[in-house]
Design a protein around this motif. Structure first.
Motif, short mmCIF file in Angstrom:
data_model
loop_
_atom_site.label_atom_id
_atom_site.label_comp_id
_atom_site.label_asym_id
_atom_site.label_seq_id
_atom_site.Cartn_x
_atom_site.Cartn_y
_atom_site.Cartn_z
N GLY A 97 11.94 1.73 6.84
CA GLY A 97 12.28 3.05 7.33
C GLY A 97 12.26 4.13 6.28
N SER A 98 12.10 3.74 5.00
CA SER A 98 12.07 4.73 3.93
C SER A 98 10.64 5.22 3.69
CB SER A 98 12.62 4.13 2.63
OG SER A 98 11.76 3.13 2.14
N ARG A 99 10.55 6.39 3.08
CA ARG A 99 9.23 6.95 2.78
C ARG A 99 8.52 6.12 1.71
NH1 ARG A 99 7.94 13.15 0.77
NH2 ARG A 99 5.69 13.08 1.13
N SER A 100 9.29 5.63 0.73
CA SER A 100 8.67 4.86 -0.35
C SER A 100 8.11 3.53 0.15
CB SER A 100 9.67 4.61 -1.48
OG SER A 100 10.83 3.97 -1.01
N ALA A 101 8.72 2.94 1.18
CA ALA A 101 8.20 1.68 1.72
C ALA A 101 6.82 1.89 2.35
CB ALA A 101 9.16 1.11 2.76
N LYS A 102 6.58 3.09 2.88
CA LYS A 102 5.29 3.39 3.52
C LYS A 102 4.19 3.60 2.48
CE LYS A 102 5.33 6.23 7.03
NZ LYS A 102 5.63 7.43 7.86
N ALA A 103 4.53 3.57 1.19
CA ALA A 103 3.51 3.73 0.14
C ALA A 103 2.48 2.62 0.20
CB ALA A 103 4.18 3.75 -1.24
N VAL A 104 2.82 1.50 0.84
CA VAL A 104 1.86 0.40 0.92
C VAL A 104 0.75 0.69 1.93
CG1 VAL A 104 3.09 -0.86 2.74
CG2 VAL A 104 1.67 -2.12 1.11
N LEU A 105 1.00 1.56 2.90
CA LEU A 105 0.04 1.74 3.99
C LEU A 105 -1.34 2.22 3.54
CD1 LEU A 105 2.38 3.26 6.75
CD2 LEU A 105 1.66 0.88 6.42
N PRO A 106 -1.44 3.22 2.63
CA PRO A 106 -2.78 3.62 2.20
C PRO A 106 -3.54 2.51 1.48
CG PRO A 106 -1.19 5.32 1.68
CD PRO A 106 -0.41 4.11 2.08
N PHE A 107 -2.82 1.54 0.89
CA PHE A 107 -3.48 0.46 0.17
C PHE A 107 -4.16 -0.53 1.11
CE2 PHE A 107 -0.86 2.17 -3.13
CZ PHE A 107 -1.60 1.96 -4.29
N LEU A 108 -3.83 -0.45 2.40
CA LEU A 108 -4.53 -1.30 3.36
C LEU A 108 -6.01 -0.97 3.38
CD1 LEU A 108 -2.00 -1.21 6.35
CD2 LEU A 108 -2.27 -3.01 4.62
N GLN A 109 -6.34 0.28 3.02
CA GLN A 109 -7.75 0.69 2.96
C GLN A 109 -8.51 -0.07 1.88
OE1 GLN A 109 -8.10 4.92 2.45
NE2 GLN A 109 -6.40 5.36 3.82
N ARG A 110 -7.77 -0.61 0.90
CA ARG A 110 -8.42 -1.26 -0.23
C ARG A 110 -8.57 -2.76 -0.02
NH1 ARG A 110 -5.64 1.26 -5.56
NH2 ARG A 110 -7.62 0.61 -6.47
N LEU A 111 -8.04 -3.26 1.07
CA LEU A 111 -8.16 -4.69 1.37
C LEU A 111 -9.47 -4.96 2.10
CD1 LEU A 111 -4.54 -5.49 2.60
CD2 LEU A 111 -5.48 -5.79 0.32
N PRO A 112 -10.05 -6.14 1.90
CA PRO A 112 -11.30 -6.47 2.59
C PRO A 112 -11.02 -6.89 4.04
CG PRO A 112 -10.63 -8.31 1.21
CD PRO A 112 -9.66 -7.19 0.92
N LEU A 113 -10.58 -5.92 4.84
CA LEU A 113 -10.27 -6.19 6.24
C LEU A 113 -11.55 -6.27 7.05
CD1 LEU A 113 -7.26 -3.74 6.76
CD2 LEU A 113 -7.21 -6.13 6.00
N LYS A 114 -11.58 -7.20 7.98
CA LYS A 114 -12.74 -7.35 8.84
C LYS A 114 -12.42 -6.82 10.24
CE LYS A 114 -14.74 -11.38 6.51
NZ LYS A 114 -15.21 -12.78 6.68
N ALA A 115 -13.44 -6.64 11.03
CA ALA A 115 -13.22 -6.25 12.42
C ALA A 115 -12.39 -7.32 13.10
CB ALA A 115 -14.57 -6.07 13.13
#
Length: 199
Positions: free
Chosen positions: A11-29
């Protein structure tokens, strides 16, 4: 590879800092992101209805974040529980069959000897899957905001002391590197003569 990724939020703003890093993971469809919020009971009974209200608030928060991520084209699942945080996250990871936990570490209780915060350190010990721990941002960085697009990962550092437990991460790191076309640096740590490892 990464079919399911668990992202705990508090629920904190700092915890959401991880969300942009999802862009850097090799996620597949088809990769599914599981957003989790854990409401930890207090040491004393806060009175009737408090836990239920806390869970309703947590579910509302998770739905809001999930909606934002779905608008970016991501497949999102959610989980909300009331329990001890580290144990609940590990349990959700097992129940959901995730292959990675990605989370921001606040580091409020960190030190030079213990670089992670208390919850992250507990989770590292009991997690059934690898953890990507992203340092939470400083207040000044949070004020400036995150860039919309982060650069892909360039190098993965894998540390080992030669024992079986840390070496278990090597195959995942190799697969991760192959998917994201990154370099891997393997660093073996050897204790100096007369020193003792800390648990």
């Amino acid at each position: 590879m990464l079919q399911r990724v668990l992202v705990p939020l508090d629920g904190s703003r700092s915890a959401k800092a991880v969300l942009p890093f999802l862009q850097r993971l090799p996620l597949k469809a088809g990769t599914r992101i599981i957003l989790a919020r854990v409401v930890e009971p207090g040491p004393k009974d806060p009175g009737p209805g408090f836990t239920e209200e806390s869970l309703e608030f947590a579910e509302s928060y998770i739905r809001e974040v999930a909606g934002c991520l779905r608008s970016q084209g991501l497949l999102i699942g959610t989980a909300v529980r009331s329990d001890r945080v580290a144990e609940a996250i590990a349990s959700i990871a097992g129940d959901e069959g995730v292959s990675l936990i990605a989370m921001a570490t606040h580091g409020r209780t960190s030190s030079t000897d213990r670089p992670f915060g208390g919850v992250t350190e507990q989770l590292i010990r009991i997690s059934p899957v690898p953890i990507l721990a992203v340092p939470s941002m400083s207040r000044s960085s949070l004020a400036e905001g995150m860039p919309e697009t982060l650069q892909p990962l360039g190098t993965i550092l894998v540390t080992t002391d030669g024992s079986d437990y840390p070496d278990a991460i090597a195959p995942l790191a190799a697969e991760f590197a192959a998917e994201s076309r990154t370099a891997v640096i393997l660093l073996q740590i050897s204790l100096a003569a007369g020193s003792q490892a800390r648990a």
